[in-house]
Structure formats: C-alpha cells, structure tokens
Design a protein around this motif. Structure first.
Motif, PDB file in Angstrom:
ATOM      1  N   MET A 239       0.814  -1.208   0.000  1.00  0.00           N
ATOM      2  CA  MET A 239       0.000   0.000   0.000  1.00  0.00           C
ATOM      3  C   MET A 239       0.853   1.266   0.000  1.00  0.00           C
ATOM      4  N   ARG A 240       2.053   1.204   0.545  1.00  0.00           N
ATOM      5  CA  ARG A 240       2.889   2.400   0.595  1.00  0.00           C
ATOM      6  C   ARG A 240       3.294   2.881  -0.798  1.00  0.00           C
ATOM      7  N   THR A 241       3.170   2.010  -1.811  1.00  0.00           N
ATOM      8  CA  THR A 241       3.491   2.417  -3.185  1.00  0.00           C
ATOM      9  C   THR A 241       2.256   2.419  -4.086  1.00  0.00           C
ATOM     10  N   PHE A 242       1.052   2.390  -3.485  1.00  0.00           N
ATOM     11  CA  PHE A 242      -0.157   2.257  -4.290  1.00  0.00           C
ATOM     12  C   PHE A 242      -0.353   3.440  -5.241  1.00  0.00           C
ATOM     13  N   SER A 243      -0.034   4.637  -4.802  1.00  0.00           N
ATOM     14  CA  SER A 243      -0.208   5.786  -5.693  1.00  0.00           C
ATOM     15  C   SER A 243       0.633   5.631  -6.956  1.00  0.00           C
ATOM     16  N   ARG A 244       1.785   5.009  -6.828  1.00  0.00           N
ATOM     17  CA  ARG A 244       2.642   4.771  -7.982  1.00  0.00           C
ATOM     18  C   ARG A 244       2.147   3.592  -8.823  1.00  0.00           C
ATOM     19  N   ASP A 245       1.592   2.576  -8.156  1.00  0.00           N
ATOM     20  CA  ASP A 245       1.183   1.341  -8.839  1.00  0.00           C
ATOM     21  C   ASP A 245      -0.247   1.384  -9.354  1.00  0.00           C
ATOM     22  N   ARG A 246      -1.008   2.403  -8.992  1.00  0.00           N
ATOM     23  CA  ARG A 246      -2.441   2.411  -9.241  1.00  0.00           C
ATOM     24  C   ARG A 246      -2.792   2.148 -10.707  1.00  0.00           C
ATOM     25  N   ASP A 247      -2.172   2.851 -11.620  1.00  0.00           N
ATOM     26  CA  ASP A 247      -2.537   2.707 -13.023  1.00  0.00           C
ATOM     27  C   ASP A 247      -2.328   1.280 -13.509  1.00  0.00           C
ATOM     28  N   PHE A 248      -1.220   0.671 -13.114  1.00  0.00           N
ATOM     29  CA  PHE A 248      -0.950  -0.716 -13.497  1.00  0.00           C
ATOM     30  C   PHE A 248      -1.998  -1.653 -12.913  1.00  0.00           C
ATOM     31  N   LEU A 249      -2.320  -1.478 -11.619  1.00  0.00           N
ATOM     32  CA  LEU A 249      -3.232  -2.389 -10.945  1.00  0.00           C
ATOM     33  C   LEU A 249      -4.670  -2.240 -11.412  1.00  0.00           C
ATOM     34  N   GLU A 250      -5.024  -1.080 -11.923  1.00  0.00           N
ATOM     35  CA  GLU A 250      -6.386  -0.882 -12.418  1.00  0.00           C
ATOM     36  C   GLU A 250      -6.540  -1.302 -13.872  1.00  0.00           C
ATOM     37  N   ASN A 251      -5.473  -1.862 -14.451  1.00  0.00           N
ATOM     38  CA  ASN A 251      -5.523  -2.307 -15.850  1.00  0.00           C
ATOM     39  C   ASN A 251      -4.812  -3.646 -16.017  1.00  0.00           C
ATOM     40  N   LEU A 252      -5.046  -4.549 -15.073  1.00  0.00           N
ATOM     41  CA  LEU A 252      -4.381  -5.846 -15.107  1.00  0.00           C
ATOM     42  C   LEU A 252      -4.936  -6.728 -16.226  1.00  0.00           C
ATOM     43  N   LYS A 253      -4.044  -7.466 -16.834  1.00  0.00           N
ATOM     44  CA  LYS A 253      -4.428  -8.458 -17.828  1.00  0.00           C
ATOM     45  C   LYS A 253      -3.806  -9.779 -17.413  1.00  0.00           C
ATOM     46  N   LEU A 254      -4.639 -10.717 -16.996  1.00  0.00           N
ATOM     47  CA  LEU A 254      -4.164 -11.972 -16.435  1.00  0.00           C
ATOM     48  C   LEU A 254      -4.830 -13.164 -17.130  1.00  0.00           C
ATOM     49  N   GLY A 255      -4.211 -14.327 -16.975  1.00  0.00           N
ATOM     50  CA  GLY A 255      -4.842 -15.571 -17.395  1.00  0.00           C
ATOM     51  C   GLY A 255      -4.462 -16.087 -18.764  1.00  0.00           C
ATOM     52  N   GLU A 256      -3.799 -15.291 -19.582  1.00  0.00           N
ATOM     53  CA  GLU A 256      -3.430 -15.784 -20.910  1.00  0.00           C
ATOM     54  C   GLU A 256      -2.352 -16.854 -20.781  1.00  0.00           C
ATOM     55  N   GLY A 257      -2.558 -17.961 -21.448  1.00  0.00           N
ATOM     56  CA  GLY A 257      -1.583 -19.046 -21.413  1.00  0.00           C
ATOM     57  C   GLY A 257      -1.754 -20.010 -20.265  1.00  0.00           C
ATOM     58  N   VAL A 258      -2.719 -19.733 -19.381  1.00  0.00           N
ATOM     59  CA  VAL A 258      -3.053 -20.671 -18.308  1.00  0.00           C
ATOM     60  C   VAL A 258      -4.563 -20.904 -18.329  1.00  0.00           C
ATOM     61  N   LYS A 259      -5.081 -21.544 -17.307  1.00  0.00           N
ATOM     62  CA  LYS A 259      -6.485 -21.960 -17.321  1.00  0.00           C
ATOM     63  C   LYS A 259      -7.466 -20.861 -16.907  1.00  0.00           C
ATOM     64  N   GLY A 260      -6.958 -19.697 -16.565  1.00  0.00           N
ATOM     65  CA  GLY A 260      -7.844 -18.611 -16.190  1.00  0.00           C
ATOM     66  C   GLY A 260      -7.334 -17.864 -14.980  1.00  0.00           C
ATOM     67  N   VAL A 261      -8.216 -17.064 -14.391  1.00  0.00           N
ATOM     68  CA  VAL A 261      -7.860 -16.190 -13.274  1.00  0.00           C
ATOM     69  C   VAL A 261      -8.675 -16.578 -12.046  1.00  0.00           C
ATOM     70  N   TYR A 262      -8.006 -16.611 -10.904  1.00  0.00           N
ATOM     71  CA  TYR A 262      -8.664 -16.798  -9.611  1.00  0.00           C
ATOM     72  C   TYR A 262      -8.508 -15.507  -8.829  1.00  0.00           C
ATOM     73  N   VAL A 263      -9.603 -15.013  -8.256  1.00  0.00           N
ATOM     74  CA  VAL A 263      -9.574 -13.787  -7.460  1.00  0.00           C
ATOM     75  C   VAL A 263      -9.888 -14.129  -6.008  1.00  0.00           C
ATOM     76  N   SER A 264      -9.017 -13.705  -5.109  1.00  0.00           N
ATOM     77  CA  SER A 264      -9.226 -13.912  -3.673  1.00  0.00           C
ATOM     78  C   SER A 264      -9.215 -12.558  -2.986  1.00  0.00           C
ATOM     79  N   ILE A 265     -10.340 -12.211  -2.352  1.00  0.00           N
ATOM     80  CA  ILE A 265     -10.456 -10.916  -1.680  1.00  0.00           C
ATOM     81  C   ILE A 265     -10.644 -11.122  -0.185  1.00  0.00           C
ATOM     82  N   ASP A 266      -9.627 -10.721   0.571  1.00  0.00           N
ATOM     83  CA  ASP A 266      -9.749 -10.647   2.028  1.00  0.00           C
ATOM     84  C   ASP A 266     -10.358  -9.286   2.338  1.00  0.00           C
ATOM     85  N   VAL A 267     -11.437  -9.290   3.112  1.00  0.00           N
ATOM     86  CA  VAL A 267     -12.127  -8.040   3.403  1.00  0.00           C
ATOM     87  C   VAL A 267     -11.208  -7.046   4.106  1.00  0.00           C
TER      88      VAL A 267
END
Length: 345
Positions: A239-267
């Motif tokens: 989180m200390r670098t979130f302002s720097r990472d925000r653009d990357f994290l809000e435009n993630l592209k995952l799952g290509e070349g594997v079976k898909g994406v799993y999302v795990s959200i801890d509240v």
C-alpha cells in the motif's frame, strides 16, 4: 479463543479419546462426509440444470459457503460469515443490479448451492487434512455442473488453498491469482499450523497451482513474508506504493496461457474505516472504490473466486461490513458471468 471453538475442541477430544473403536469412528465419519458431499452434488446439479434450461450462459457464478474459522490465529468469527453475506446480498435496502448492469436475480448471473457443513463434519472428529479434501471435493462438484463457477464465501483465508487446488486440478492446469489483502498469508506454517489462515498461499505455490500470484494491498508484512514472496516469485504490491502502482493495478491483464484467473479478496484489504467487521484491523488500506476499480479493470477469464475473513462478531456497525462483502460478491458475480453474444441479423 471463542467459547464455540473451545467447546468444539473438547468434543473432538471426547471423540478421539482412548477406548473408542477406530474403525467404527472412521466409518461414521465417512458416512457424514459422503452425505455432506451428496447434498452439495444434488444442489449443484439442480442449479446447473436450471441455468442450462434458461440457455445462453457461458459462465455463471454459484455461491458456495465454506464456514471454517478455526485456522484463524486471533478471532474465529469468520466461520459465521456466509449467512450474513447472503442476507446482505438480498437486503431490500438496495436493488438487484450490479454496477455493470447485470441482475443477480437472473440465475445465469448468480446461483447458490449452499454451505459445506464443515462444523458438523469437524464435530465428528475429522481432521484438517480430510476437511481440506471435503472443501476441494465440494468445489469440484460445483464445477462439474457447467456453466457454474464457484464463488466461495469464507470462512477464514485458509479455505483458499483447497479451493484453488480443486480449481487447478479440475481445469487441468495452473491459474493466475489476484489476491487482495492487508497480509501476504504466505508463512510456511504460522504458529506451527500448515493450514493457518496466514499460510494458504505457501501451500498453493508449493503445489504448483498458480503461475502468477499478485498480492495487492499489503501493509503488514515481515521479513518471512518477503522471503517467502521471493522464494515463490510472488509479485507483491504494498500500500505504501499504491499511488505509484495504481494505473498498473487498475488495468491488469491476467490468465493468458493458463487456465484462467482466480480472485481472492480478504475483506481486510479495505481500510478499517470501510470494513470494520474483520478480525485484524490494519489502517492504511484501500477505499471500497479502489477495490472496485481494480476488479472492474481486470481483463481475464475469472474461473473462480473467494471473499473471506468477514467477522460478524466484530461487525457491530449495523452489519456494514457484511454489506461491503456482499457488494464484492455481487460485482464478482457480474465479472464471472458471461452470456453468448447474438450477432445482429
């Protein structure tokens, strides 16, 4: 430890006390496990039949409650979370539309196969190795009923290991994981417990079930957490670098070349101001909109997901955190569900 946890442990001691016929106990345990899995199987079969009868669904999220809390290192309240999340999902204070405009009353968006009766199974003296297998088997039963995809309600974070294992085994390959959390949960065996809620991602990476693991929102990490991350090649975003990472994290592209994406959200990835009903308060976290921006911006085929670590026993502000968890579930369901595209004539 809660009084429920203490009473459960005493009961397990009684069941495993000297003099009990081992074969009799094991046969009884097997009957309880088989009956529990049969209930999940039949519920999943019914919901799958209904979704297929409606037609046009390529993927449909299906809730599966996994009310396990005894692997928590602090409070064990997450075991009580699934019914609170369900109640909030269908609360009359809001409507049934997601932000993407999908209607969760449409079975092709969201169904529910109920809870795995883990406390009842555990009260029969079943150990954690077998409990994890029951969770994995339950997830696979949901996946057998295409187009259903498991959207799992925790429970503490220890459940992510058997769920991811089941998804990877059923699909026949690795997945990419997006993990939102205040903690990396990658200890080798926290307090000597290999199934601790602080250790699921160590088990997942050891098992080879994930190609990429992105851990986002981290703000409580010690040297072991960083060393384990390096050992497994984890991409950790603090989180200390979130302002720097925000653009990357809000435009993630995952799952290509594997079976898909799993999302795990801890509240608890959210700041306690937005989600106070958790076991571990870690200030300095996401706003709710931060999490939704990451989720909405994610490009990839989500094959399964979980929302974990809601603690109803600490959710004293009119169950506000249950509503937060419920909205996460609703938006995940919208993200998972897919319909056939009919070309205009």
């Amino acid at each position: 430890m809660s009084s429920l946890g203490r009473s459960g442990i005493r009961f397990l001691h009684k069941l495993n006390s000297p003099g009990l016929p081992t074969d009799l106990l094991e046969k009884g345990q097997n009957r309880v496990i088989d009956a529990s899995l049969e209930l999940i199987r039949e519920r999943a079969k019914l919901k799958g039949e209904l979704v297929r009868a409606l037609g046009g669904s390529l993927a449909s999220a299906s809730l599966l409650g996994v009310p396990l809390g005894h692997n928590s290192s602090f409070h064990q309240g997450p075991a009580f979370a699934p019914p609170h999340i369900r109640e909030a999902i269908w609360c009359d204070s809001t409507n049934s539309s997601t932000e993407e405009g999908k209607d969760i009353k449409d079975l092709r968006v969201l169904t529910d196969v109920g809870d795995v009766p883990l406390q009842e199974i555990r009260e029969c003296g079943v150990d954690d190795d077998r409990l994890m297998n029951v969770i994995s088997d339950s997830v696979k039963l949901v996946m057998e009923e295409a187009p259903l995809r498991p959207l799992v309600l925790g429970g503490d974070h220890s459940i992510s290991y058997p769920v991811v294992r089941a998804v990877s085994e059923k699909l026949g390959g690795r997945v990419d994981i997006l993990h939102l959390d205040a903690h990396p949960d990658i200890y080798d065996a926290f307090e000597g417990n290999k199934y601790s809620h602080a250790s699921p991602f160590a088990r997942i990476m050891e098992g080879g079930y994930a190609r990429r693991l992105l851990q986002v929102g981290i703000r409580s990490i010690n040297p072991e957490g960083r060393e384990q991350g390096q050992r497994f090649g984890v991409e950790q975003f603090e989180m200390r670098t979130f302002s720097r990472d925000r653009d990357f994290l809000e435009n993630l592209k995952l799952g290509e070349g594997v079976k898909g994406v799993y999302v795990s959200i801890d509240v608890d990835s959210l700041d306690p101001a937005f989600a106070p009903g958790v076991s571990h308060f870690e200030p300095g976290g996401f706003s709710f909109r931060d999490v939704l921006n990451i989720l909405h911006g994610l490009q990839g085929d989500i094959v399964a997901a979980d929302v974990v670590e809601l603690n109803p026993q600490r959710d004293t502000a009119h169950e506000m955190t249950a509503m937060v968890a419920a909205k996460l579930v609703r938006e995940l369901a919208a993200k998972i569900s897919k319909r056939t595209v009919i070309s205009p004539r």
